[in-house]
Design a protein around this motif. Structure first.
Motif, PDB file in Angstrom:
ATOM      1  N   PRO A   1      12.694  12.509 -11.492  1.00 13.17           N
ATOM      2  CA  PRO A   1      13.716  11.887 -12.342  1.00 13.17           C
ATOM      3  C   PRO A   1      13.786  12.580 -13.699  1.00 13.17           C
ATOM      4  O   PRO A   1      12.752  12.964 -14.260  1.00 13.17           O
ATOM      5  CB  PRO A   1      13.220  10.440 -12.489  1.00 13.17           C
TER       6      PRO A   1
ATOM      7  N   HIS B   1      14.365   6.828 -11.568  1.00 18.46           N
ATOM      8  CA  HIS B   1      15.597   6.739 -10.774  1.00 18.46           C
ATOM      9  C   HIS B   1      16.169   5.321 -10.756  1.00 18.46           C
ATOM     10  O   HIS B   1      17.368   5.139 -10.596  1.00 18.46           O
ATOM     11  CB  HIS B   1      15.307   7.152  -9.321  1.00 18.46           C
TER      12      HIS B   1
ATOM     13  N   HIS C   1      10.251   1.765 -18.019  1.00 18.93           N
ATOM     14  CA  HIS C   1       9.571   2.551 -16.982  1.00 18.93           C
ATOM     15  C   HIS C   1       8.377   1.766 -16.412  1.00 18.93           C
ATOM     16  O   HIS C   1       7.605   1.165 -17.172  1.00 18.93           O
ATOM     17  CB  HIS C   1       9.078   3.871 -17.591  1.00 18.93           C
TER      18      HIS C   1
ATOM     19  N   CYS D   1       8.922  12.035  -8.396  1.00 24.65           N
ATOM     20  CA  CYS D   1       8.413  11.336  -9.587  1.00 24.65           C
ATOM     21  C   CYS D   1       6.895  11.368  -9.543  1.00 24.65           C
ATOM     22  O   CYS D   1       6.279  10.924  -8.572  1.00 24.65           O
ATOM     23  CB  CYS D   1       8.917   9.896  -9.599  1.00 24.65           C
TER      24      CYS D   1
ATOM     25  N   PHE E   1       4.821   9.610 -10.862  1.00 21.61           N
ATOM     26  CA  PHE E   1       4.202   8.286 -10.866  1.00 21.61           C
ATOM     27  C   PHE E   1       4.322   7.593  -9.506  1.00 21.61           C
ATOM     28  O   PHE E   1       3.754   6.525  -9.308  1.00 21.61           O
ATOM     29  CB  PHE E   1       4.850   7.437 -11.969  1.00 21.61           C
ATOM     30  N   HIS E   2       5.034   8.206  -8.545  1.00 23.55           N
ATOM     31  CA  HIS E   2       5.373   7.439  -7.336  1.00 23.55           C
ATOM     32  C   HIS E   2       4.169   6.927  -6.540  1.00 23.55           C
ATOM     33  O   HIS E   2       4.234   5.833  -5.977  1.00 23.55           O
ATOM     34  CB  HIS E   2       6.373   8.210  -6.442  1.00 23.55           C
TER      35      HIS E   2
HETATM   36 FE1  SF4 Z   1       8.773   4.344  -9.793  1.00 25.82          FE
HETATM   37 FE2  SF4 Z   1      10.712   5.763  -8.621  1.00 25.82          FE
HETATM   38 FE3  SF4 Z   1      10.951   5.058 -11.145  1.00 25.82          FE
HETATM   39 FE4  SF4 Z   1       9.147   6.895 -10.437  1.00 25.82          FE
HETATM   40  S1  SF4 Z   1      11.390   7.063 -10.285  1.00 25.82           S
HETATM   41  S2  SF4 Z   1       8.827   5.209 -11.842  1.00 25.82           S
HETATM   42  S3  SF4 Z   1       8.479   6.101  -8.470  1.00 25.82           S
HETATM   43  S4  SF4 Z   1      10.877   3.679  -9.389  1.00 25.82           S
END
Ligand code: SF4
Length: 327
Positions: free
Chosen positions: A302, A315, A246, A284, A286-287
């Motif tokens: 996700p 994702h 991650h 998400c 964290f985006h």
């Molecule tokens: Fe980054 Fe998208 Fe994975 Fe979230 S889902 S950690 S925003 S790549």
């Protein structure tokens, strides 16, 4: 399985008043699942405010779960009445960052340990003193320590006393919330080694909360990484920190380097402050900080899903450039 945390949600109500013009619900823990086996150390890491300490407090029933279950030794303790919970309490102990805060400054150490034994009816008469001396010996303190007051001990010694107070009750699980973060590095190593020895000798399990990846890597077999109230990656500690899937785990690792001149530079991941847990981002969480975010990340949360040997909520885990592998 010793402990199962299933779909745990904990919400704090923030009262109206500055800086909030109306009442807010803060979802400190928002759907967390994990389990801990007997004798296993399970780490929970993340930045301040990610919900890791609230998980610890919920396991100990210091805060109530809004949803979900906490099952300990096969008993659902989530809404267990106080009297039944008291019976389980000796088996479920805690160690805090500041052990002095839970020691009365006017009570000798021996009396504090004896009180814990008597309250839970573990022993009586001369057996109490024997148990106290034995626990002090196990944590590396001399028998004379029983006659002294908390202020006569250093920070590391106070943490040993905190561990001894848990030990006299023969716990199966110790929830340790940042137990070494207030100590000097050399003392940290001593306390970690002590806990590792007790874990091996007494088969005690730990839920070990920390912001320090190095400490967790040293002590925990498996670890969960939390971000804004959710687990975003979990797996075997060393494998996960050596090759995090991650982007947030990569970020944590890049700001918590292990000194080694032969190691490549940490992954380049944009830093920044986490958003407010009162109003977490859509999709998400964290985006806003993630250099790999795409359109789907901004709209669809996700799910935590199997990936390699662990679980990850991203994702694009399959398509990210490989993380640096550490030996
Ligand atoms: Fe980054 Fe998208 Fe994975 Fe979230 S889902 S950690 S925003 S790549």
């Amino acid at each position: 399985m010793l402990l199962a945390v299933e779909g745990l949600r904990v919400t704090y109500q923030l009262r109206k008043g500055w800086p909030f013009p109306r009442t807010h619900a803060l979802k400190a823990v928002d759907g967390v699942d994990f389990s801990v086996d007997e004798g296993e150390a399970f780490g929970i890491v993340g930045e301040s405010g990610c919900g890791k300490s609230t998980v610890a407090r919920a396991i100990l029933r210091l805060v109530d779960a809004a949803e979900g279950r906490i099952v300990f030794t096969g008993v659902d303790v989530t809404r267990l009445p106080a009297r039944q919970l008291r019976r389980l309490r000796p088996k479920l102990q805690m160690i805090f960052q500041d052990p002095a805060a839970s020691l009365s400054p006017r009570m000798r150490i021996g009396d504090a340990l004896a009180e814990a034994i008597r309250v839970h009816a573990i022993a009586s008469g001369t057996e109490v003193e024997t148990l106290v001396r034995s626990a002090l010996g196990e944590v590396g303190l001399p028998p004379e320590a029983a006659g002294r007051f908390p202020h006569e001990f250093s920070g590391g010694q106070k943490q040993r006393i905190g561990i001894a107070r848990a030990l006299v009750l023969s716990p199966k699980l110790i929830v340790a919330d940042e137990p070494v973060s207030a100590l000097d590095v050399s003392v940290q190593a001593q306390i970690l080694n002590l806990m590792a020895r007790l874990k091996a000798e007494r088969n005690i399990a730990f839920v070990f909360i920390s912001h320090d990846l190095g400490v967790v890597r040293h002590f925990c077999e498996r670890t969960a990484v939390m971000y804004l109230g959710q687990i975003i990656e979990t797996g075997a500690t060393r494998a996960m920190f050596d090759a995090p899937a991650h982007p947030y785990t990569r970020l944590l690792r890049s700001v918590s380097p292990v000194p080694d001149p032969d190691r490549p530079a940490p992954d380049a991941v944009p830093e920044g402050e986490p958003p407010s847990p009162i109003d977490p981002p859509a999709g998400c969480r964290f985006h806003p900080r993630c250099g790999f975010a795409t359109a789907i990340c901004r709209t669809q949360p996700p799910l935590l899903r199997p990936f390699l040997a662990g679980l990850v909520a991203c994702h694009h885990a399959e398509n990210l450039p490989p993380a640096e592998i550490r030996s």
